[in-house]
Design an enzyme around this catalytic site. Structure first.
Site, PDB file in Angstrom:
ATOM      1  N   LYS A  13      65.111  20.985  12.708  1.00 60.66           N
ATOM      2  CA  LYS A  13      65.081  19.449  12.846  1.00 60.66           C
ATOM      3  C   LYS A  13      66.687  18.915  12.638  1.00 60.66           C
ATOM      4  CE  LYS A  13      62.023  19.402   9.151  1.00 60.66           C
ATOM      5  NZ  LYS A  13      61.873  20.678   9.313  1.00 60.66           N
ATOM      6  N   ARG A  88      56.371  13.767   4.859  1.00 58.80           N
ATOM      7  CA  ARG A  88      55.969  15.289   4.721  1.00 58.80           C
ATOM      8  C   ARG A  88      54.672  15.257   4.116  1.00 58.80           C
ATOM      9  NH1 ARG A  88      61.114  17.527   4.297  1.00 58.80           N
ATOM     10  NH2 ARG A  88      61.457  19.694   4.024  1.00 58.80           N
ATOM     11  N   ARG A 127      70.908  30.789   7.280  1.00 58.20           N
ATOM     12  CA  ARG A 127      71.554  29.051   7.604  1.00 58.20           C
ATOM     13  C   ARG A 127      72.798  28.897   6.502  1.00 58.20           C
ATOM     14  NH1 ARG A 127      67.589  24.430   7.750  1.00 58.20           N
ATOM     15  NH2 ARG A 127      66.886  24.835   5.456  1.00 58.20           N
ATOM     16  N   ARG A 155      72.232  26.634   1.144  1.00 62.89           N
ATOM     17  CA  ARG A 155      71.399  25.819   0.265  1.00 62.89           C
ATOM     18  C   ARG A 155      70.733  26.738  -0.756  1.00 62.89           C
ATOM     19  NH1 ARG A 155      67.918  22.140   4.232  1.00 62.89           N
ATOM     20  NH2 ARG A 155      66.366  22.447   2.695  1.00 62.89           N
ATOM     21  N   ARG A 166      58.002  26.892   0.872  1.00 67.13           N
ATOM     22  CA  ARG A 166      58.241  25.813   1.585  1.00 67.13           C
ATOM     23  C   ARG A 166      57.321  25.806   2.957  1.00 67.13           C
ATOM     24  NH1 ARG A 166      64.367  26.151   2.179  1.00 67.13           N
ATOM     25  NH2 ARG A 166      64.316  24.364   3.738  1.00 67.13           N
TER      26      ARG A 166
HETATM   27  P1  AMP Z   1      64.962  19.509   3.939  1.00 59.25           P
HETATM   28  O1  AMP Z   1      66.180  19.399   3.941  1.00 59.25           O
HETATM   29  O2  AMP Z   1      64.012  18.526   4.843  1.00 59.25           O
HETATM   30  O3  AMP Z   1      64.397  21.002   4.074  1.00 59.25           O
HETATM   31  O4  AMP Z   1      64.328  19.226   2.367  1.00 59.25           O
HETATM   32  C1  AMP Z   1      64.870  19.956   1.332  1.00 59.25           C
HETATM   33  C2  AMP Z   1      63.867  19.757   0.113  1.00 59.25           C
HETATM   34  O5  AMP Z   1      63.993  18.397  -0.236  1.00 59.25           O
HETATM   35  C3  AMP Z   1      62.266  19.963   0.336  1.00 59.25           C
HETATM   36  O6  AMP Z   1      61.826  21.372   0.264  1.00 59.25           O
HETATM   37  C4  AMP Z   1      61.746  19.333  -0.617  1.00 59.25           C
HETATM   38  O7  AMP Z   1      61.839  19.879  -2.026  1.00 59.25           O
HETATM   39  C5  AMP Z   1      62.560  17.950  -0.769  1.00 59.25           C
HETATM   40  N1  AMP Z   1      61.971  17.129   0.282  1.00 59.25           N
HETATM   41  C6  AMP Z   1      62.472  16.587   1.429  1.00 59.25           C
HETATM   42  N2  AMP Z   1      61.959  15.798   2.039  1.00 59.25           N
HETATM   43  C7  AMP Z   1      60.832  15.515   1.375  1.00 59.25           C
HETATM   44  C8  AMP Z   1      59.698  14.589   1.452  1.00 59.25           C
HETATM   45  N3  AMP Z   1      59.581  13.972   2.701  1.00 59.25           N
HETATM   46  N4  AMP Z   1      58.784  14.617   0.604  1.00 59.25           N
HETATM   47  C9  AMP Z   1      59.050  15.424  -0.218  1.00 59.25           C
HETATM   48  N5  AMP Z   1      59.950  16.207  -0.789  1.00 59.25           N
HETATM   49  C10 AMP Z   1      60.713  16.267   0.284  1.00 59.25           C
END
Ligand code: AMP
Length: 209
Positions: A13, A88, A127, A155, A166
């Site tokens: 994404k 999400r 990554r 990360r 996740r």
């Molecule tokens: P991402 O960078 O989109 O993979 O997000 C990294 C982490 O941020 C996720 O595993 C969640 O802990 C948190 N996070 C990001 N977006 C959301 C969301 N829309 N709702 C809840 N937690 C989120």
């Protein structure tokens, strides 16, 4: 263009959003990126989110919904935006829907990038991000140029343990947003297996239809 990118962790994404915003000229709004910045800056929101993020859990809806609705109300989103990582959960999708209805604007597309579960851990463990440019690489599938390798960072939630959580959260919490948007007829499914350029071409093709 108002659109959302949905898909399991590691589907690409963030990589795709970075490429697509050049074509569509709309802001890329990544909830994960905003939360990581908040953690780095030590804001109240960041302090709340940190523990959830490290372990691969979702940050509570009320925290994330407030953050995103505030962001998309800003002037640079007046002509459109690309959401990455939000919504999400179903309550997040409903809150976004409500806010957009109130603002009198419509969501045009939900791009669902699909990859098999067994690819997720491989993609996440390889990554790396360039903290200077924000570019996302994969040590095998999208290797970085030699001169940036030493500054790349991994990360905290790209460990095998957090990745497994996740993926499970994706299926239990996030997958239900797809039927919600299917009901509106705006979901565009894209195969996320292939080179980043091939997938960008698939996305631009489905969006042009
Ligand atoms: P991402 O960078 O989109 O993979 O997000 C990294 C982490 O941020 C996720 O595993 C969640 O802990 C948190 N996070 C990001 N977006 C959301 C969301 N829309 N709702 C809840 N937690 C989120």
């Amino acid at each position: 263009m108002r659109m959302i990118l949905v898909g399991p962790p590691g589907a690409g994404k963030g990589t795709q959003a970075a490429k697509l915003v050049e074509t569509y000229r709309i802001p890329h709004i990544s909830s994960g990126e905003m939360l990581r910045d908040a953690v780095k800056e030590g804001t109240a929101l960041g302090v709340k989110a940190d523990g959830f993020m490290k372990s691969g859990q979702l940050v509570p809806d009320d925290v994330v919904i407030g953050m995103i609705l505030e962001r998309i109300a800003k002037a640079d989103c007046a002509a459109g935006f690309m959401l990455d990582g939000f919504p999400r959960t179903l309550p997040q999708a409903e809150a976004l829907d409500d806010a957009m209805n109130k603002a009198g604007v419509t969501l045009e597309a939900v791009v669902l990038i699909e990859i098999p579960d067994q690819m997720v851990v491989d993609r996440l463990s390889g990554r790396r991000t360039d903290p200077v440019t924000g570019t996302i690489y994969h040590m095998i599938f999208n290797p970085p140029p030699a001169d940036v390798v030493s500054r790349l960072v991994q990360r905290k939630d790209d460990t095998v343990e957090a990745a497994v959580t996740r993926v499970a959260k994706y299926h239990s919490e996030t997958a239900p947003v797809v039927p919600f948007y299917d009901g509106k007829g705006i979901v565009k499914r894209v195969d996320g297996v292939g080179t980043p350029d091939a997938i960008t071409a698939r996305i631009t093709a489905v969006l042009a239809r």
